[in-house]
Enzyme design. Structure first.
Site: not given
Ligand code: PLI
Length: 478
Positions: A93, A145-146, A236, A279, A403, A470
């Site tokens: 933990y 970004f969303t 970011d 990513k 998008r 979305f």
């Molecule tokens: O999906 P998360 O919560 O791990 O990350 C959020 C996120 C933050 N910044 C950017 C630039 C992103 O592209 C992003 C998440 N993007 C997704 C899920 C995508 O499909 O692009």
């Protein structure tokens, strides 16, 4: 001996094997050890699945998808080293050794000494904004970004877009469409006062602009401007590795610098970063926020225990942190990044050869179809990109993502739809997952939809959730 990686591909170079003496200029620096079977659902199955999903590709079961280009987030194939790292999970933990490996990797490659783990990117966005933002603040960024903007807004700030105008023009060939317009930022600072700006939100690459990079020069100039006003810069960093590759490829003076060093240089110009490791880092889950400032770190580390978990796991299992720590190093290897971005460019090149309108230059993680040029007669309130994503799935089983106006959501002040300039469908390429043949099949599927573009009639929204609509909105054909 000819090294296959000697010559970087250029937009003019032949696109397929055999066009140039039977060889191509890059190949993936890995081979496949384990495979996952795919099947193509029938047209009737696809039609039924699409109807049941309310014409929203997020609501399709993945078993009804053939080639899944919904996102590059959490969809990467891990390496044998990462899989073996999973077996080394320390599931204590508190104080898991895997956390210390992660902390070391972040400091080594990103340079930030204080690391708070989170379950994924938006967990990090939540913490950072709750800690940094006060009600009535203004957060400038190089395009929204969303999830990022939502967390800024939920913490009481207003987001202001300060990206260069080229970013909003899908046909502009600017090599760094993610750049910050320093004049826009300077005007904003004059207008609201630096004390109302808790930080500059800097994304590299810019997802919503088409995976477009920021130049090193722009980051340096931004640093100077922010220093004059005492404004911190938080990155970011979700796709910063891909951004660094574009700097190496396109910006004078960086051609001989390894991607890892370029990443480190960008980070040295920032005060902190948040990360969706789903990513760049080649893992299926994970994230972090890392900063220079000890005070800020202290507050982040305190808040993480409320929302994510203890500060040595932040919502991840020990094994996830180990795979992530290994993935960070792998993501920085030049040959890997070149092949990754090269595959995206290969798909974009096929579409360009057929005259299909896409965002140019092709970005780092995805090819973006320009739905406004696909369906020039369709009103934006009939959701052209949502319609195009639905058509592409129906035609081929290839899953993509809207998008455009749906992703942009509603303006919190007026309640009306935001009308973004960019009305796009994203074909995001998971890392190390699909082959060149999958890209060929995808391009042919897009071509088939392009050839029948006159038939599209648009959609109406039948269900709209309050947040990030979305993901869960439903539609029906007009
Ligand atoms: O999906 P998360 O919560 O791990 O990350 C959020 C996120 C933050 N910044 C950017 C630039 C992103 O592209 C992003 C998440 N993007 C997704 C899920 C995508 O499909 O692009």
């Amino acid at each position: 001996m000819n090294e296959p990686h000697d010559e970087p591909r250029t937009d003019e170079s032949p696109r397929t094997m055999g066009q140039q003496f039977g060889r191509r200029s890059w190949a993936e620096p890995w081979r496949i050890k384990m495979v996952e079977p795919l099947s193509v659902p029938s047209r009737e199955e696809r039609r039924e699945a699409l109807e049941e999903a309310g014409y929203n590709t997020f609501l399709l079961p993945s078993e009804k998808v053939y080639i899944d280009l919904l996102t590059d987030s959490g969809t990467s194939a891990m390496s044998d080293r990462q899989w073996s790292g999973l077996m080394m999970g320390d599931e204590a933990y508190a104080g898991s050794r895997n956390f210390y490996h992660l902390e070391d990797a972040v400091e080594k490659y990103y340079g930030f000494p204080h690391v708070v783990p989170t379950h994924q990117g938006r967990g990090a966005e939540h913490l950072l904004n709750q800690v940094a933002v006060d009600e009535g603040d203004v957060v400038p960024g190089n395009m929204y970004f969303t999830t990022t903007r939502l967390h800024q807004e939920m913490a009481g700030a207003r987001f202001v877009d300060v990206v260069i105008d080229d970013a909003h023009d899908p046909a502009s060939d600017h090599p760094f469409k993610g750049n910050v317009d320093l004049q826009k930022l300077s005007d904003l600072i004059d207008r609201v006062g630096p004390e109302r700006i808790p930080y500059m939100s800097l994304a590299g690459t810019v997802n919503m602009a088409g995976g477009q990079p920021v130049s090193m020069r722009n980051v340096r100039e931004l640093r100077e401007l922010c220093d004059r006003h005492g404004i911190p810069i938080y990155l970011d960093a979700a796709r910063l590795v891909e951004n660094a590759y574009f700097i190496q490829e396109r910006e004078e003076g960086w051609g001989d610098t390894p991607v890892a060093d370029i990443v480190a240089e960008i980070c040295s110009l920032a005060d902190g970063a948040w990360m969706s490791s789903k990513k760049d880092h080649l893992v299926n889950i994970g994230g972090w926020v890392a900063v220079d400032d000890e005070d800020l770190f202290d507050r982040l580390r305190n808040l993480v225990v409320v929302y994510e978990g203890l500060h040595t796991y932040g919502g991840m299992a020990g094994r996830d942190m180990e795979a992530l720590a290994i993935g960070i190093g792998e993501s920085m290897e030049d040959a890997y990044v070149r092949a990754r971005v090269g595959q995206v460019r290969y798909l974009g090149g096929l579409l360009q050869d057929w005259g299909i309108p896409i965002v140019t230059p092709v970005g780092g993680h995805a090819v973006y179809l320009d739905a406004k040029r696909f369906y020039p007669e369709m009103d934006q309130e009939k959701f052209p990109a949502q319609s195009l994503a639905a058509q592409l799935y129906l035609e081929s089983g290839v899953r993509s993502m809207e998008r455009g106006i749906v992703s942009a959501g509603r303006d919190p002040e007026t309640g009306g739809h935001r009308h973004p300039e960019l009305e796009l469908v994203r074909l995001a390429i998971p890392r190390r997952v699909y082959t060149q043949a999958h890209m060929d099949v995808t391009a042919e599927a897009v071509k088939a939809v392009w050839d029948r573009r006159e038939e599209a009639s648009g959609l109406e929204m039948t269900y709209e959730p309050d947040f990030l609509r979305f993901f869960q909105a439903r539609f029906r054909p007009l």
